[in-house]
Motif scaffolding. Structure first.
Motif, PDB file in Angstrom:
ATOM      1  N   ASP A  81      41.957  42.813  32.445  1.00 41.94           N
ATOM      2  CA  ASP A  81      40.706  43.577  32.434  1.00 41.94           C
ATOM      3  C   ASP A  81      39.491  42.648  32.500  1.00 41.94           C
ATOM      4  O   ASP A  81      38.540  42.890  33.252  1.00 41.94           O
ATOM      5  CB  ASP A  81      40.650  44.431  31.159  1.00 41.94           C
ATOM      6  N   MET A 130      39.141  40.725  35.950  1.00 38.39           N
ATOM      7  CA  MET A 130      38.804  41.599  37.083  1.00 38.39           C
ATOM      8  C   MET A 130      37.331  41.982  37.103  1.00 38.39           C
ATOM      9  O   MET A 130      36.825  42.471  38.123  1.00 38.39           O
ATOM     10  CB  MET A 130      39.661  42.878  37.037  1.00 38.39           C
ATOM     11  N   GLU A 131      36.623  41.792  35.987  1.00 38.20           N
ATOM     12  CA  GLU A 131      35.256  42.286  35.864  1.00 38.20           C
ATOM     13  C   GLU A 131      34.327  41.828  36.992  1.00 38.20           C
ATOM     14  O   GLU A 131      33.593  42.651  37.564  1.00 38.20           O
ATOM     15  CB  GLU A 131      34.682  41.875  34.501  1.00 38.20           C
ATOM     16  N   ARG A 143      35.407  43.777  40.159  1.00 37.25           N
ATOM     17  CA  ARG A 143      35.884  45.152  39.999  1.00 37.25           C
ATOM     18  C   ARG A 143      35.159  46.114  40.945  1.00 37.25           C
ATOM     19  O   ARG A 143      35.779  46.915  41.643  1.00 37.25           O
ATOM     20  CB  ARG A 143      35.696  45.602  38.546  1.00 37.25           C
ATOM     21  N   GLN A 144      33.829  46.013  41.013  1.00 41.69           N
ATOM     22  CA  GLN A 144      33.050  46.918  41.855  1.00 41.69           C
ATOM     23  C   GLN A 144      33.358  46.695  43.328  1.00 41.69           C
ATOM     24  O   GLN A 144      33.419  47.647  44.118  1.00 41.69           O
ATOM     25  CB  GLN A 144      31.547  46.717  41.595  1.00 41.69           C
ATOM     26  N   TRP A 178      36.496  48.532  44.124  1.00 41.78           N
ATOM     27  CA  TRP A 178      36.254  49.978  44.217  1.00 41.78           C
ATOM     28  C   TRP A 178      35.547  50.323  45.529  1.00 41.78           C
ATOM     29  O   TRP A 178      35.896  51.301  46.195  1.00 41.78           O
ATOM     30  CB  TRP A 178      35.394  50.434  43.028  1.00 41.78           C
ATOM     31  N   SER A 228      39.498  41.430  45.435  1.00 39.61           N
ATOM     32  CA  SER A 228      39.587  41.090  44.009  1.00 39.61           C
ATOM     33  C   SER A 228      39.556  39.586  43.772  1.00 39.61           C
ATOM     34  O   SER A 228      39.243  39.133  42.669  1.00 39.61           O
ATOM     35  CB  SER A 228      40.874  41.655  43.408  1.00 39.61           C
ATOM     36  N   TYR A 252      44.786  43.930  41.268  1.00 36.11           N
ATOM     37  CA  TYR A 252      43.534  44.686  41.185  1.00 36.11           C
ATOM     38  C   TYR A 252      43.817  45.989  40.448  1.00 36.11           C
ATOM     39  O   TYR A 252      44.978  46.315  40.140  1.00 36.11           O
ATOM     40  CB  TYR A 252      42.964  44.958  42.579  1.00 36.11           C
ATOM     41  N   ASN A 253      42.764  46.758  40.170  1.00 32.61           N
ATOM     42  CA  ASN A 253      42.913  48.037  39.472  1.00 32.61           C
ATOM     43  C   ASN A 253      41.906  49.022  40.051  1.00 32.61           C
ATOM     44  O   ASN A 253      40.710  48.733  40.132  1.00 32.61           O
ATOM     45  CB  ASN A 253      42.671  47.854  37.969  1.00 32.61           C
ATOM     46  N   GLU A 274      38.918  53.983  37.205  1.00 31.55           N
ATOM     47  CA  GLU A 274      37.523  53.847  36.784  1.00 31.55           C
ATOM     48  C   GLU A 274      37.414  53.517  35.299  1.00 31.55           C
ATOM     49  O   GLU A 274      36.308  53.341  34.778  1.00 31.55           O
ATOM     50  CB  GLU A 274      36.759  55.142  37.085  1.00 31.55           C
ATOM     51  N   THR A 318      37.990  51.093  31.956  1.00 36.01           N
ATOM     52  CA  THR A 318      38.072  49.701  31.511  1.00 36.01           C
ATOM     53  C   THR A 318      38.302  49.728  30.000  1.00 36.01           C
ATOM     54  O   THR A 318      38.241  50.800  29.380  1.00 36.01           O
ATOM     55  CB  THR A 318      36.769  48.936  31.800  1.00 36.01           C
ATOM     56  N   TYR A 376      44.244  54.072  33.089  1.00 32.79           N
ATOM     57  CA  TYR A 376      43.915  52.681  33.406  1.00 32.79           C
ATOM     58  C   TYR A 376      45.161  51.930  33.878  1.00 32.79           C
ATOM     59  O   TYR A 376      45.125  51.213  34.892  1.00 32.79           O
ATOM     60  CB  TYR A 376      43.336  52.022  32.154  1.00 32.79           C
TER      61      TYR A 376
END
Length: 676
Positions: free
Chosen positions: A41, A44-45, A48-49, A52, A71, A76-77, A80, A82, A100
């Motif tokens: 988590d 990935m911050e 992350r956007q 998406w 990523s 990746y994730n 939405e 976190t 998640y």
């Protein structure tokens, strides 16, 4: 205390919330997967956007590669959620955490699924602990800026160690003590410092029973100490789902490709079929049967060395030597480069108990495997370790070092090192583990080993009492069968008549039960009679039968049954002949192991005939070749015998003096009791 240790301790302290609802041995089921999730988590911050946005803008089906590129990671994730959003919504923490987890890419999803963390989500939620635990982890900064991959790997390894210590009753199934791993890795890499220091080095390492990945991590760490520029690719396979998940998590957190760790049984599902490796190491389970995969293994064995198990099959209740053959099938071939120098080849190390050293006689599967390894000059060394080193067993263990690239000065030789006295007592036992090997002791064992690699014989070794160097042929032997003639005297007893009465062969030969009754009646007058030779006995018995109206059947089964009934073994009796040759007495049959290369007839004349002059070496039919052979070839490594030191008994005078002292003390104590 180091920063990494402090971080690991802080993460583990979250387990205080679990006390009462979880056993201590179960803490790892919560702490380890949540550590992985929080690390993923955090890292990935930054992207992350971007992930998406890329997912929203691309409508095609095969977008995994694009999302991985966005990523800038190996995962990746798309959820939405976190850890921040999950911990901000106490009422929906279970629902949001599941959402998640479902958002991860395939590789990360498989790892989390193997933890079976969904079961812990339910359990934590039912105990009203889920929100508290998630909130604790949400406050933990595990970003790249706070903890790089190298340090994160150390932290996770420390958590794995704590998990193993907490569940030491089963830890040996998936966790090898750190000091044992360090010693094994240093022995494995001992001759290769120069080889690993070159430019542009790429090294492939395999552990086919990798557990939580401790050996792979230690091997990489050791190599990087020698050469920071080397590229190390780690491969493994593991059967236990939780251990498999932990291993892949550890590698993923260190920035490795976790997909090189495969799930399944190495014997029936070779996860690295057709691949070869520079180094291999393993601590396979001791004495585990392979019955569940027997058909697959036997089918592959029939393919000879086109398969992995061509050398032989060990007994069904111990697959240790199957692991070794599996690893050896993945050794890189040794080649010569343009300059004529040898390149390629593989070194491997494996932990065994004592059984693979000597279990199985000449011609057995185990002996044939040892024979193949030694005759091909693959075995470099065996190191005996102290007992009580492992969590789930106190038995003695051994490192086998195997390689197909022995240098010329080490060819044809095997080094044995006795390190059984190199241990220190632990302050607190962990399961069966009561001993440990200190850093200084590791250094000493490795120094002994390095010295042994460069000597011609053990007498020149500075610590030669701890080292033995043998030629390969010393482990081979010729198994001969020594027979002595069957000698009989003949006597008719009540037991003889009973044996004839119940013999199916006699009943068939004389013509039924009525004829047997007539036979017994005819022979009864001879009860107590004795004869020195079979001819005398047969004449007397035949005459009695004729008198009683019974015909002597001229068939071999009848005569055999008659001899068994009236023949008595006697050292002074008549030698029984078959086709003019002495018939062997099965009760006097013996087996002798004759050193490889020694003439077996000379051995018989020197060691056997002076004691039993009528003995001879028998020919035994080989069940595989169907040929008659005078000996079977066998291989064993009687390690303990080589290092046995005779301790003479104390002098009788000393023992006698001690007994007299004890007797005086007893008399004094009895006097006190009597007077009292």
């Amino acid at each position: 205390m180091s920063k990494n240790q402090e971080l690991a301790d802080f993460i583990w302290s979250v387990a205080d919330l679990l006390r009462g609802d979880y056993k201590r041995s179960e803490y790892g089921k919560v702490i380890l997967p949540l550590t992985v999730l929080r690390r993923l988590d955090c890292v990935m911050e930054p992207t992350r956007q971007a992930v998406w946005d890329r997912a929203a803008s691309y409508t095609g089906e095969n977008k995994d590669g694009l999302l991985l590129a966005a990523s800038k990671l190996k995962f990746y994730n798309l959820s939405e959620q976190t850890f921040d959003t999950i911990s901000d919504d106490a009422a929906n923490v279970s629902k949001n955490l599941r959402d998640y987890i479902r958002g991860f890419s395939a590789e990360a999803t498989e790892i989390i699924n193997r933890y079976e963390f969904h079961l812990q989500i339910d359990r934590l939620d039912n105990a009203d602990l889920l929100y508290q635990v998630v909130r604790k982890f949400a406050g933990l900064d595990l970003s790249f800026k706070a903890v790089d991959n190298h340090d994160m790997g150390y932290v996770f390894e420390e958590l794995i160690r704590k998990f193993a210590d907490a569940s030491n009753e089963t830890a040996g199934e998936h966790f090898t003590p750190r000091e044992v791993i360090e010693l094994m890795v240093e022995l494995l890499l001992a001759p290769d410092d120069e080889r690993l220091n070159g430019e542009g080095q790429v090294v492939k390492i395999l552990d086919p029973a990798c557990g939580t990945g401790g050996m792979l991590s230690a091997a990489e760490e050791h190599i990087r100490k020698l050469n920071r520029r080397v590229r190390v690719n780690l491969f493994g396979q593991e059967l236990n789902a939780e251990s498999y998940a932990i291993c892949r998590s550890d590698l993923l957190l260190k920035g490795h490709t976790a997909k090189n760790i495969r799930f399944g049984n190495s014997f029936s599902q070779d996860g690295h079929h057709g691949e070869t490796f520079d180094y291999m190491l393993a601590n396979p389970p001791f004495g585990v049967e392979w019955k569940k995969v027997e058909k697959v293994v036997r089918d592959e064995h029939t393919r000879g060395h086109d398969g992995r198990f061509g050398a032989g099959l060990p007994r069904i209740n111990d697959g240790s030597l199957l692991f070794l053959q599996h690893m050896m099938s993945k050794m890189q071939p040794l080649k010569k480069d343009e300059a004529g120098d040898e390149v390629g080849g593989t070194r491997l190390a494996i932990v065994f108990n004592g059984s693979p050293l000597f279990t199985g006689g000449a011609g057995s599967g185990e002996s044939e495997i040892r024979r193949w390894i030694i005759e091909h000059d693959y075995l470099e060394a065996i190191v005996a370790l102290p007992d009580q080193l492992f969590y789930n067993t106190g038995i003695s263990t051994y490192f086998w070092i195997v390689t197909n690239r022995k240098p010329a000065d080490r060819k044809g030789r095997v080094i044995l090192i006795d390190a059984r006295d190199q241990w220190s007592k632990m302050r607190k036992s962990l399961g069966e583990k009561r001993k440990q090997i200190t850093r200084a002791q590791i250094g000493r064992i490795c120094a002994v080993y390095r010295d042994a690699l460069s000597i011609a014989d053990d007498e020149t070794h500075p610590d030669h009492g701890r080292v033995k160097v043998f030629a390969n042929r010393n482990f081979g032997y010729q198994r001969i069968t020594v027979d002595r003639p069957l000698k009989l005297r003949f006597e008719l007893t009540e037991d003889s008549l009973t044996q004839l009465e119940t013999s199916a062969a006699v009943k068939k030969a004389v013509g039924g039960e009525r004829a047997v009754e007539m036979l017994l009646a005819a022979l009864k007058p001879l009860l107590g009679s004795r004869w020195s030779t079979k001819a005398e006995a047969w004449d007397a018995l035949r005459a009695a039968m004729v008198t009683g109206g019974v015909i002597w059947p001229p068939v071999a089964p009848f005569q055999k049954a008659m001899r068994e009934a009236v023949g008595m073994t006697d050292p002074e009796g008549e030698v029984q002949l078959t086709k003019g040759k002495p018939e062997p007495d099965p009760d006097l049959r013996d087996n002798e192991n004759v050193a490889l290369g020694e003439d077996i007839d000379e051995y018989l004349a020197r060691e056997v005939l002076p004691h039993v002059p009528d003995a001879w070496i028998s020919e035994i039919r080989n069940p595989k070749t169907k040929q008659l052979e005078r000996y079977k070839l066998g291989y064993e490594i009687p390690f303990t015998r080589y290092f046995y030191e005779y301790t003479p008994p104390r002098p009788l005078a000393e023992i006698d003096a001690e007994l007299k002292t004890l007797e005086a003390e007893i008399q004094e104590l009895l006097g006190e009791v009597t007077n009292g």
